[in-house]
Design a protein around this motif. Structure first.
Motif, PDB file in Angstrom:
ATOM      1  N   GLU A 176       5.499 -50.680  26.803  1.00 30.97           N
ATOM      2  CA  GLU A 176       6.199 -51.942  26.864  1.00 30.97           C
ATOM      3  C   GLU A 176       5.697 -53.127  27.698  1.00 30.97           C
ATOM      4  O   GLU A 176       5.885 -54.217  27.642  1.00 30.97           O
ATOM      5  CB  GLU A 176       7.682 -51.627  27.268  1.00 30.97           C
ATOM      6  CG  GLU A 176       8.511 -50.929  26.198  1.00 30.97           C
ATOM      7  CD  GLU A 176       9.637 -50.258  26.672  1.00 30.97           C
ATOM      8  OE1 GLU A 176      10.209 -50.649  27.795  1.00 30.97           O
ATOM      9  OE2 GLU A 176      10.364 -49.282  26.052  1.00 30.97           O
ATOM     10  N   ALA A 177       5.087 -52.686  29.024  1.00 37.59           N
ATOM     11  CA  ALA A 177       4.543 -53.214  29.883  1.00 37.59           C
ATOM     12  C   ALA A 177       3.260 -54.195  29.195  1.00 37.59           C
ATOM     13  O   ALA A 177       3.063 -55.481  29.715  1.00 37.59           O
ATOM     14  CB  ALA A 177       4.144 -52.830  31.239  1.00 37.59           C
ATOM     15  N   LEU A 178       2.654 -53.401  28.584  1.00 31.68           N
ATOM     16  CA  LEU A 178       1.241 -54.040  28.006  1.00 31.68           C
ATOM     17  C   LEU A 178       1.683 -55.206  27.040  1.00 31.68           C
ATOM     18  O   LEU A 178       1.186 -56.413  27.051  1.00 31.68           O
ATOM     19  CB  LEU A 178       0.448 -53.031  27.373  1.00 31.68           C
ATOM     20  CG  LEU A 178      -0.444 -52.189  28.135  1.00 31.68           C
ATOM     21  CD1 LEU A 178      -0.912 -50.943  27.725  1.00 31.68           C
ATOM     22  CD2 LEU A 178      -1.776 -53.169  28.657  1.00 31.68           C
ATOM     23  N   ALA A 179       3.000 -54.844  26.173  1.00 26.52           N
ATOM     24  CA  ALA A 179       3.254 -55.818  25.108  1.00 26.52           C
ATOM     25  C   ALA A 179       4.062 -57.056  25.713  1.00 26.52           C
ATOM     26  O   ALA A 179       3.526 -58.167  25.388  1.00 26.52           O
ATOM     27  CB  ALA A 179       4.026 -55.171  24.186  1.00 26.52           C
ATOM     28  N   ASP A 180       4.739 -56.773  26.982  1.00 27.22           N
ATOM     29  CA  ASP A 180       5.352 -57.825  27.504  1.00 27.22           C
ATOM     30  C   ASP A 180       4.541 -58.820  28.437  1.00 27.22           C
ATOM     31  O   ASP A 180       4.782 -59.831  28.478  1.00 27.22           O
ATOM     32  CB  ASP A 180       6.558 -57.242  28.757  1.00 27.22           C
ATOM     33  CG  ASP A 180       7.721 -56.404  28.057  1.00 27.22           C
ATOM     34  OD1 ASP A 180       7.799 -56.754  26.965  1.00 27.22           O
ATOM     35  OD2 ASP A 180       8.396 -55.717  28.683  1.00 27.22           O
TER      36      ASP A 180
END
Length: 173
Positions: free
Chosen positions: A35-39
């Motif tokens: 999620e952090a990478l995508a965000d």
């Protein structure tokens, strides 16, 4: 640190969770990192959960390093001082160059949260075949610390005075 300026470069990444007990439903650390990478605007192109076995870890990460489509690998778990933890032993032989400061900086930040227990963290990072590899402890709080305080900025081409983006293989996202 100066605020990032300029053009953002999206990167491709893979996330590997090392655990003898987690599965897709309980992989909170892997979920957080994806999620952090995508965000942040990056694309997660692969992920896996493996038991703590240095040869399986090495085989999976080797496949990602050899891939033309993966620029960053983030591994979580298997970095503790327990004799069963083998992530550093799996990864270190793969590195063309180790990023010594990553483990040092991670432990410095981690000390604020867990005190001297951070001595048992064997977080490591390196570059292999123009693929950046980070290995963090498996707790979600450790992954959050590593991502927010170190990795996110180093995967952002706008971060000055330096970041790792120019050292990575070229991939079209």
């Amino acid at each position: 640190m100066a605020k990032p300026t300029g053009e953002f470069t999206a990167l491709t990444a893979a996330v590997l969770t090392i655990s003898d007990s987690r599965d897709a439903a309980s992989d909170t650390s892997g979920d957080y990192l994806r999620e952090a990478l995508a965000d942040a605007g990056h694309q997660v192109v692969d992920h896996a959960i493996l038991p703590d076995n240095r040869y399986r870890i090495r085989a999976t990460v080797s496949r990602w390093i050899a891939s033309d489509d993966i620029q960053v690998v983030i591994v979580n778990g298997g970095t503790g001082f327990n004799s069963k933890n083998s992530t550093p032993e799996a990864l270190l032989p793969l590195f063309d160059r180790e990023i010594d400061g990553f483990g040092e900086l991670f432990r410095m930040f981690s000390y604020e949260d867990i005190g001297s227990a951070t001595l048992q963290s064997r977080a490591v990072a390196g570059l292999a075949n123009q693929t950046l590899i980070f290995a963090l402890p498996g707790s979600t709080s450790a992954c959050r610390c590593g991502w927010e305080r170190i990795i996110a900025d180093q995967l952002d081409a706008r971060t000055r005075p330096c970041n790792f983006v120019s050292h990575l293989k070229k991939v079209t996202v």
